[in-house]
Structures are given as C-alpha cells and as structure tokens.
Design a protein around this motif. Structure first.
Motif, PDB file in Angstrom:
ATOM      1  N   SER A 167      -7.447   5.329  -9.574  1.00 43.89           N
ATOM      2  CA  SER A 167      -6.729   5.659 -10.806  1.00 43.89           C
ATOM      3  C   SER A 167      -5.343   5.029 -10.865  1.00 43.89           C
ATOM      4  CB  SER A 167      -6.594   7.174 -10.957  1.00 43.89           C
ATOM      5  OG  SER A 167      -5.754   7.685  -9.936  1.00 43.89           O
ATOM      6  N   GLY A 168      -4.796   4.673  -9.720  1.00 42.74           N
ATOM      7  CA  GLY A 168      -3.461   4.088  -9.669  1.00 42.74           C
ATOM      8  C   GLY A 168      -3.509   2.577  -9.779  1.00 42.74           C
ATOM      9  N   ARG A 169      -2.349   2.017  -9.808  1.00 44.08           N
ATOM     10  CA  ARG A 169      -2.231   0.565  -9.846  1.00 44.08           C
ATOM     11  C   ARG A 169      -2.565   0.001  -8.471  1.00 44.08           C
ATOM     12  NH1 ARG A 169       3.341  -2.168 -10.640  1.00 44.08           N
ATOM     13  NH2 ARG A 169       2.610  -3.968  -9.540  1.00 44.08           N
ATOM     14  N   PRO A 170      -3.362  -1.046  -8.400  1.00 41.17           N
ATOM     15  CA  PRO A 170      -3.704  -1.601  -7.087  1.00 41.17           C
ATOM     16  C   PRO A 170      -2.501  -2.265  -6.442  1.00 41.17           C
ATOM     17  CG  PRO A 170      -4.577  -2.996  -8.826  1.00 41.17           C
ATOM     18  CD  PRO A 170      -3.987  -1.774  -9.492  1.00 41.17           C
ATOM     19  N   PRO A 171      -2.458  -2.255  -5.110  1.00 39.85           N
ATOM     20  CA  PRO A 171      -1.349  -2.922  -4.422  1.00 39.85           C
ATOM     21  C   PRO A 171      -1.349  -4.414  -4.728  1.00 39.85           C
ATOM     22  CG  PRO A 171      -2.851  -1.876  -2.860  1.00 39.85           C
ATOM     23  CD  PRO A 171      -3.413  -1.672  -4.214  1.00 39.85           C
ATOM     24  N   VAL A 172      -0.157  -4.986  -4.806  1.00 37.67           N
ATOM     25  CA  VAL A 172      -0.026  -6.404  -5.104  1.00 37.67           C
ATOM     26  C   VAL A 172       0.705  -7.075  -3.942  1.00 37.67           C
ATOM     27  CG1 VAL A 172       1.005  -8.105  -6.660  1.00 37.67           C
ATOM     28  CG2 VAL A 172       0.035  -5.996  -7.579  1.00 37.67           C
ATOM     29  N   VAL A 173       0.119  -8.149  -3.455  1.00 35.45           N
ATOM     30  CA  VAL A 173       0.742  -8.959  -2.413  1.00 35.45           C
ATOM     31  C   VAL A 173       1.123 -10.281  -3.060  1.00 35.45           C
ATOM     32  CG1 VAL A 173       0.396 -10.125  -0.205  1.00 35.45           C
ATOM     33  CG2 VAL A 173      -0.600  -7.868  -0.590  1.00 35.45           C
ATOM     34  N   PRO A 174       2.397 -10.669  -2.979  1.00 35.78           N
ATOM     35  CA  PRO A 174       2.824 -11.915  -3.613  1.00 35.78           C
ATOM     36  C   PRO A 174       2.026 -13.119  -3.096  1.00 35.78           C
ATOM     37  CG  PRO A 174       4.722 -10.647  -2.862  1.00 35.78           C
ATOM     38  CD  PRO A 174       3.507  -9.976  -2.310  1.00 35.78           C
ATOM     39  N   PRO A 175       1.536 -13.950  -3.998  1.00 35.78           N
ATOM     40  CA  PRO A 175       0.758 -15.121  -3.587  1.00 35.78           C
ATOM     41  C   PRO A 175       1.508 -16.029  -2.606  1.00 35.78           C
ATOM     42  CG  PRO A 175       0.587 -14.799  -5.957  1.00 35.78           C
ATOM     43  CD  PRO A 175       1.610 -13.822  -5.448  1.00 35.78           C
ATOM     44  N   ALA A 176       2.826 -16.093  -2.711  1.00 38.38           N
ATOM     45  CA  ALA A 176       3.600 -16.955  -1.815  1.00 38.38           C
ATOM     46  C   ALA A 176       3.479 -16.503  -0.361  1.00 38.38           C
ATOM     47  CB  ALA A 176       5.068 -16.976  -2.237  1.00 38.38           C
ATOM     48  N   VAL A 177       3.378 -15.193  -0.149  1.00 38.14           N
ATOM     49  CA  VAL A 177       3.246 -14.670   1.219  1.00 38.14           C
ATOM     50  C   VAL A 177       1.880 -15.053   1.786  1.00 38.14           C
ATOM     51  CG1 VAL A 177       3.245 -12.570   2.629  1.00 38.14           C
ATOM     52  CG2 VAL A 177       4.841 -12.778   0.732  1.00 38.14           C
ATOM     53  N   LEU A 178       0.850 -14.944   0.963  1.00 40.59           N
ATOM     54  CA  LEU A 178      -0.485 -15.352   1.398  1.00 40.59           C
ATOM     55  C   LEU A 178      -0.535 -16.854   1.668  1.00 40.59           C
ATOM     56  CD1 LEU A 178      -2.625 -13.272  -1.107  1.00 40.59           C
ATOM     57  CD2 LEU A 178      -2.447 -12.902   1.359  1.00 40.59           C
TER      58      LEU A 178
ATOM     59  N   PHE B   3       0.821  -1.207   0.000  1.00 41.28           N
ATOM     60  CA  PHE B   3       0.000   0.000   0.000  1.00 41.28           C
ATOM     61  C   PHE B   3       0.860   1.264   0.000  1.00 41.28           C
ATOM     62  CE2 PHE B   3      -3.551  -2.737   1.098  1.00 41.28           C
ATOM     63  CZ  PHE B   3      -4.578  -2.143   0.385  1.00 41.28           C
ATOM     64  N   ASP B   4       1.986   1.232   0.700  1.00 45.24           N
ATOM     65  CA  ASP B   4       2.881   2.384   0.718  1.00 45.24           C
ATOM     66  C   ASP B   4       3.463   2.675  -0.658  1.00 45.24           C
ATOM     67  OD1 ASP B   4       2.445   2.728   3.405  1.00 45.24           O
ATOM     68  OD2 ASP B   4       4.368   1.857   4.029  1.00 45.24           O
ATOM     69  N   HIS B   5       3.653   1.621  -1.477  1.00 41.55           N
ATOM     70  CA  HIS B   5       4.280   1.782  -2.787  1.00 41.55           C
ATOM     71  C   HIS B   5       3.280   1.692  -3.943  1.00 41.55           C
ATOM     72  CE1 HIS B   5       7.685   0.689  -0.201  1.00 41.55           C
ATOM     73  NE2 HIS B   5       8.313   1.562  -0.966  1.00 41.55           N
ATOM     74  N   SER B   6       1.990   1.778  -3.623  1.00 33.79           N
ATOM     75  CA  SER B   6       0.989   1.634  -4.688  1.00 33.79           C
ATOM     76  C   SER B   6       0.753   2.930  -5.447  1.00 33.79           C
ATOM     77  CB  SER B   6      -0.332   1.117  -4.110  1.00 33.79           C
ATOM     78  OG  SER B   6      -0.893   2.080  -3.228  1.00 33.79           O
ATOM     79  N   GLY B   7       1.476   3.939  -5.108  1.00 39.24           N
ATOM     80  CA  GLY B   7       1.327   5.192  -5.844  1.00 39.24           C
ATOM     81  C   GLY B   7       0.535   6.196  -5.040  1.00 39.24           C
ATOM     82  N   GLY B   8      -0.760   6.066  -5.087  1.00 40.55           N
ATOM     83  CA  GLY B   8      -1.604   6.990  -4.358  1.00 40.55           C
ATOM     84  C   GLY B   8      -1.758   8.333  -5.043  1.00 40.55           C
ATOM     85  N   ASP B   9      -1.206   8.475  -6.251  1.00 39.62           N
ATOM     86  CA  ASP B   9      -1.329   9.730  -6.987  1.00 39.62           C
ATOM     87  C   ASP B   9      -2.659   9.758  -7.716  1.00 39.62           C
ATOM     88  OD1 ASP B   9       1.246  10.341  -6.182  1.00 39.62           O
ATOM     89  OD2 ASP B   9       2.143   9.457  -7.979  1.00 39.62           O
ATOM     90  N   GLY B  10      -3.286  10.900  -7.721  1.00 40.22           N
ATOM     91  CA  GLY B  10      -4.538  11.049  -8.443  1.00 40.22           C
ATOM     92  C   GLY B  10      -5.726  10.566  -7.641  1.00 40.22           C
TER      93      GLY B  10
END
Length: 80
Positions: free
Chosen positions: A39-50, A28-35
């Motif tokens: 409008s930005g790219r959604p946060p991605v959590v690696p499937p391996a962590v889940l 979430f910290d690196h998902s952009g948040g601009d605009g």
C-alpha cells in the motif's frame, strides 16, 4: 582466517557495493511501511548508485561473477 590484499579496482568495487547496500537499506527504512504490504510507496534507489556499483564490478572483472565477489567480500570483512 585468510585475508586478501585488494587491488584498487577490487577496493573500488567493494566500496561501491557498500554504498549501494547502505542506500538500499536507507530506502527501505524510509519507504513508509504504514498499512498493509503493497500500500505504500516502493523504495527507490537512485540509478546512479546502481550504475556506479555495476561499473566498479565490471572494471574489477567481477560483473556476472557474484560468487567470486562475495568470496572477496568475505575475505576482507572484519570479524569481531
């Protein structure tokens, strides 16, 4: 305050949960948040962590029992 002595499997589940939590926060910290929202790219959590967290919860007998798991977390959480 009561404290719990965790089993190895419970400790593994807590550690996997904390890794998942830190990964989600970082995403979430690196998902952009601009605009505007959406409008930005959604946060991605690696499937391996889940998958790691899910497996650890299952091995500790906590899959599907979030209430018990969060009580366990609360009992071993350092307070300061």
């Amino acid at each position: 305050m009561t404290t719990s002595v965790l089993t190895d499997r419970e400790r593994t589940a807590v550690q996997a949960y904390l890794r998942l939590l830190h990964t989600v926060r970082a995403a979430f910290d690196h998902s952009g948040g601009d605009g505007p929202p959406g409008s930005g790219r959604p946060p991605v959590v690696p499937p391996a962590v889940l998958a790691e967290a899910e497996q650890a919860l299952a091995e500790a007998g906590l899959r599907g029992n979030e209430e018990q798991f969060f009580r366990l977390l609360q009992s071993c959480e350092p307070r300061g």
